[in-house]
Design an enzyme around this catalytic site. Structure first.
Site, PDB file in Angstrom:
ATOM      1  N   ASP A  94       0.853  -1.177   0.000  1.00 13.23           N
ATOM      2  CA  ASP A  94       0.000   0.000   0.000  1.00 13.23           C
ATOM      3  C   ASP A  94       0.895   1.235   0.000  1.00 13.23           C
ATOM      4  O   ASP A  94       1.992   1.215   0.553  1.00 13.23           O
ATOM      5  CB  ASP A  94      -0.878  -0.035   1.252  1.00 13.23           C
ATOM      6  CG  ASP A  94      -2.000   0.983   1.227  1.00 13.23           C
ATOM      7  OD1 ASP A  94      -1.831   2.035   0.593  1.00 13.23           O
ATOM      8  OD2 ASP A  94      -3.035   0.729   1.857  1.00 13.23           O
ATOM      9  N   ASP A 148      -2.048   8.417  -3.397  1.00 13.39           N
ATOM     10  CA  ASP A 148      -3.283   9.136  -3.707  1.00 13.39           C
ATOM     11  C   ASP A 148      -3.795   9.858  -2.476  1.00 13.39           C
ATOM     12  O   ASP A 148      -3.276   9.707  -1.377  1.00 13.39           O
ATOM     13  CB  ASP A 148      -4.350   8.174  -4.239  1.00 13.39           C
ATOM     14  CG  ASP A 148      -4.750   7.114  -3.221  1.00 13.39           C
ATOM     15  OD1 ASP A 148      -3.947   6.828  -2.305  1.00 13.39           O
ATOM     16  OD2 ASP A 148      -5.851   6.553  -3.331  1.00 13.39           O
ATOM     17  N   GLN A 195     -10.199   7.159  -8.016  1.00 15.23           N
ATOM     18  CA  GLN A 195     -10.893   7.863  -6.938  1.00 15.23           C
ATOM     19  C   GLN A 195     -12.118   8.572  -7.507  1.00 15.23           C
ATOM     20  O   GLN A 195     -12.373   8.531  -8.703  1.00 15.23           O
ATOM     21  CB  GLN A 195      -9.950   8.846  -6.246  1.00 15.23           C
ATOM     22  CG  GLN A 195      -8.857   8.196  -5.404  1.00 15.23           C
ATOM     23  CD  GLN A 195      -9.382   7.511  -4.152  1.00 15.23           C
ATOM     24  OE1 GLN A 195     -10.581   7.560  -3.840  1.00 15.23           O
ATOM     25  NE2 GLN A 195      -8.496   6.842  -3.418  1.00 15.23           N
ATOM     26  N   GLY A 222     -11.071   4.367  -2.150  1.00 12.56           N
ATOM     27  CA  GLY A 222     -12.032   5.262  -1.528  1.00 12.56           C
ATOM     28  C   GLY A 222     -13.340   4.619  -1.122  1.00 12.56           C
ATOM     29  O   GLY A 222     -14.300   5.327  -0.802  1.00 12.56           O
ATOM     30  N   ASP A 272      -7.957  -7.066  -0.225  1.00 15.13           N
ATOM     31  CA  ASP A 272      -7.183  -7.174   1.015  1.00 15.13           C
ATOM     32  C   ASP A 272      -8.040  -6.652   2.146  1.00 15.13           C
ATOM     33  O   ASP A 272      -8.912  -5.800   1.931  1.00 15.13           O
ATOM     34  CB  ASP A 272      -5.884  -6.357   0.942  1.00 15.13           C
ATOM     35  CG  ASP A 272      -6.134  -4.876   1.224  1.00 15.13           C
ATOM     36  OD1 ASP A 272      -5.962  -4.455   2.381  1.00 15.13           O
ATOM     37  OD2 ASP A 272      -6.536  -4.141   0.287  1.00 15.13           O
ATOM     38  N   CYS A 310     -15.338 -26.901   7.317  1.00 10.43           N
ATOM     39  CA  CYS A 310     -13.972 -26.430   7.073  1.00 10.43           C
ATOM     40  C   CYS A 310     -12.970 -27.580   7.203  1.00 10.43           C
ATOM     41  O   CYS A 310     -13.056 -28.392   8.123  1.00 10.43           O
ATOM     42  CB  CYS A 310     -13.617 -25.318   8.057  1.00 10.43           C
ATOM     43  SG  CYS A 310     -11.955 -24.644   7.857  1.00 10.43           S
ATOM     44  N   CYS A 312      -9.618 -27.022   7.507  1.00 10.44           N
ATOM     45  CA  CYS A 312      -8.345 -26.471   7.969  1.00 10.44           C
ATOM     46  C   CYS A 312      -7.792 -27.285   9.132  1.00 10.44           C
ATOM     47  O   CYS A 312      -8.517 -28.025   9.797  1.00 10.44           O
ATOM     48  CB  CYS A 312      -8.510 -25.005   8.358  1.00 10.44           C
ATOM     49  SG  CYS A 312      -9.199 -24.718  10.003  1.00 10.44           S
ATOM     50  N   CYS A 315      -9.746 -26.825  12.539  1.00  5.52           N
ATOM     51  CA  CYS A 315     -11.022 -27.522  12.665  1.00  5.52           C
ATOM     52  C   CYS A 315     -10.835 -29.034  12.738  1.00  5.52           C
ATOM     53  O   CYS A 315     -11.672 -29.740  13.306  1.00  5.52           O
ATOM     54  CB  CYS A 315     -11.929 -27.156  11.489  1.00  5.52           C
ATOM     55  SG  CYS A 315     -12.550 -25.455  11.574  1.00  5.52           S
ATOM     56  N   HIS A 341      -7.556 -20.346  11.236  1.00  2.87           N
ATOM     57  CA  HIS A 341      -8.847 -20.786  10.688  1.00  2.87           C
ATOM     58  C   HIS A 341      -9.444 -19.722   9.773  1.00  2.87           C
ATOM     59  O   HIS A 341      -9.929 -20.026   8.668  1.00  2.87           O
ATOM     60  CB  HIS A 341      -9.837 -21.107  11.805  1.00  2.87           C
ATOM     61  CG  HIS A 341     -11.256 -21.164  11.315  1.00  2.87           C
ATOM     62  ND1 HIS A 341     -11.764 -22.244  10.629  1.00  2.87           N
ATOM     63  CD2 HIS A 341     -12.259 -20.239  11.366  1.00  2.87           C
ATOM     64  CE1 HIS A 341     -13.018 -21.994  10.278  1.00  2.87           C
ATOM     65  NE2 HIS A 341     -13.334 -20.788  10.722  1.00  2.87           N
TER      66      HIS A 341
END
Length: 381
Positions: A94, A148, A195, A222, A272, A310, A312, A315, A341
Site C-alpha cells: 500500500d 493518492d 478515486q 475510496g 485485502d 472447514c 483447515c 477444525c 482458521h
C-alpha cells in the site's frame, strides 16, 4: 524460461466476474485473490509458511508503518522485505496514503504531499508520491501502489473533485518515479488508484486519466470507509467497468465475506482486509453460516469444530470448547488458532469463487452462500 515481470490472463468469465492468473517473477497469483495483510512485515499471529499453506499467493505490506518502524532503508540493508520476513512470494505494498490520513496527526497537506506526525513518537515526516515510491522500491515490493489522496464519501462534491484531481496528478508523479527506479521497475509492477467517491462522472474521469498514464493494474479506491454495503455495491456496479478489462482490478480494504462475493460478481479480481486476522485476535471466527463469537458462554462445552464444513488444521484438531477456553483465558494460542482458521476460510472462499466462475455457476454459488452465511446474526467487528 524466465517468468514475466507481470502478465494477467483471464481464463474464464461468468457475467462480470472473471477468473485467471497473474504471473510474476516470484510466482503465480490466482484471481480472484485475497491478500492477507502483513502491515508491519508480519501477518499477525501467523508464520509465513502457514499463510502460504492456507492458500495465499500474495500478501500486503504497508509503506506508512514500515517507513516509521523499522524504516525502509534498514529493511533494504537487510536484504529487502521478502528476506526480512521470510516470505518468498509476491508482496503488494500500500502507498501509505490511507494510513497517513487516518492514523496521523496531520500538519500539512498540499500539492507536494502530506507532512505528518508519527503516531508512534510524534516525529515529523513528509510522504510525497516520489517518497512513497522510493520506500516501496527499498522494500522490494512486487506490486507498487501509486500515492493518492483519500477523502470521505461524505465530503462535499467540490472536495471530492479536488481530491480526485490531485490524486491523478500524484498518479502521474508516482508513475514517473516508478519508471526511474532502475532494476526494481524492471521486475515489479505498479497499480493506479481510481478515486471519485460515489460519483460516476468523477470516477469515469479518474479512470480515463489513469488509463492515459498507463498502469499494470487498477485499484478502486475510496470505498469501504463507512458508506455501507449498498452504497459500495452501487459504486461497483459502474466503477470496475470504467477500468481496462484486460488488467486486474483491485478493491482496496475489502472486506467481509459477503462484500467479497458481491464484488467478484461485479468484476473485481483482488482484495485485502485486516478482518480475518483482527477478528481472530478478538475471538471471532468465520463460518459458512456466518461469524461466531467464541467468547460467548454457549461455546464452553461445545465439542464441535469452529466450522463443520472447514478442512483447515484447526477444525481438524481442536473444538470450540477448547478455543473458547483459550480466548477467555487470553492465551496467545487462541489468537493463533482463530487467525489460522479465518485465513483458511477466506482462501477457501476465494477458491470456491474461482471454481464457480470457471464453471459458469457463480450466481447459484453466490445466492447459496448469502443464504447460508446469513444464518448467524452475530456482528462482525
Amino acid at each position: 524460461m524466465t517468468a514475466p515481470r507481470f502478465e494477467f490472463t483471464i481464463s474464464a468469465t461468468d457475467g462480470k466476474a472473471r477468473t485467471g492468473t497473474i504471473q510474476m517473477r516470484r510466482g503465480e497469483i490466482r484471481t480472484p485473490a485475497f491478500m492477507p495483510v502483513g502491515t508491519a512485515a508480519t501477518v499477525k499471529a501467523m508464520k509465513p509458511a502457514d499463510v502460504r499453506a492456507a492458500g495465499a499467493d500474495i500478501i500486503l505490506g504497508n509503506t506508512y508503518h514500515l517507513m516509521l518502524r523499522p524504516g525502509a532503508e534498514r529493511v533494504a540493508r537487510l536484504g529487502g522485505l521478502h528476506r526480512f520476513m521470510g516470505w518468498d512470494r509476491p508482496i503488494l505494498t500500500d502507498s501509505g496514503g490511507y494510513q497517513v490520513m487516518s492514523l496521523s496527526d496531520l500538519t500539512k497537506r498540499d500539492e507536494n504531499g502530506v507532512t505528518f506526525k508519527s503516531h508512534l513518537d510524534g516525529t515529523r515526516h513528509t510522504l510525497s508520491p516520489e517518497r512513497s515510491i522510493e520506500i516501496q522500491r527499498l522494500l522490494g515490493s512486487d506490486i507498487v501502489m501509486a500515492f493518492d489522496e483519500l477523502v470521505p464519501t461524505t465530503s462535499t462534491p467540490e472536495v471530492q473533485a479536488a481530491a480526485m484531481a490531485r490524486s491523478m496528478r500524484w498518479a502521474k508523479r508516482s508513475r514517473d518515479a516508478f519508471d526511474g527506479g532502475g532494476e526494481h521497475a524492471e521486475n515489479a509492477a505498479i497499480f493506479g488508484i481510481q478515486q471519485g467517491a460515489l460519483d460516476q462522472t468523477l470516477r469515469g474521469d479518474s479512470a480515463a486519466t489513469l488509463i492515459d498514464i498507463g498502469f499494470d493494474g487498477y485499484a478502486v479506491g475510496g470505498l469501504a470507509v463507512g458508506e455501507g454495503q449498498e452504497a459500495m455495491f452501487g459504486c461497483l456496479d459502474f466503477a470496475p467497468g470504467q477500468l481496462p478489462a484486460d488488467k486486474p482490478r483491485y478493491l482496496m480494504g475489502v472486506g467481509k465475506p459477503d462484500d467479497i462475493v458481491g464484488a467478484v460478481e461485479r468484476g473485481i479480481d483482488m482484495f485485502d482486509c485486516v478482518l480475518p486476522t483482527r477478528s481472530g485476535r478478538t475471538g471471532q471466527a468465520f463460518t459458512r453460516e456466518g461469524p461466531i463469537n467464541l467468547r460467548n458462554a454457549k461455546f464452553a462445552e461445545d465439542t464441535g469444530p469452529l466450522d463443520p464444513a472447514c478442512a483447515c488444521p484447526v477444525c481438524a484438531t481442536w473444538n470450540r470448547a477448547y478455543i473458547h477456553h483459550l480466548v477467555r483465558a487470553g492465551e496467545i494460542l487462541g489468537a493463533m488458532l482463530m487467525t489460522e482458521h479465518n485465513l483458511y476460510f477466506y482462501q477457501a472462499l476465494m477458491a470456491d469463487l474461482r471454481d464457480a466462475t470457471a464453471a459458469g455457476t457463480l450466481t447459484a454459488f453466490a445466492d447459496r452462500f448469502r443464504s447460508e452465511y446469513g444464518r448467524h446474526k452475530e456482528r462482525v467487528t
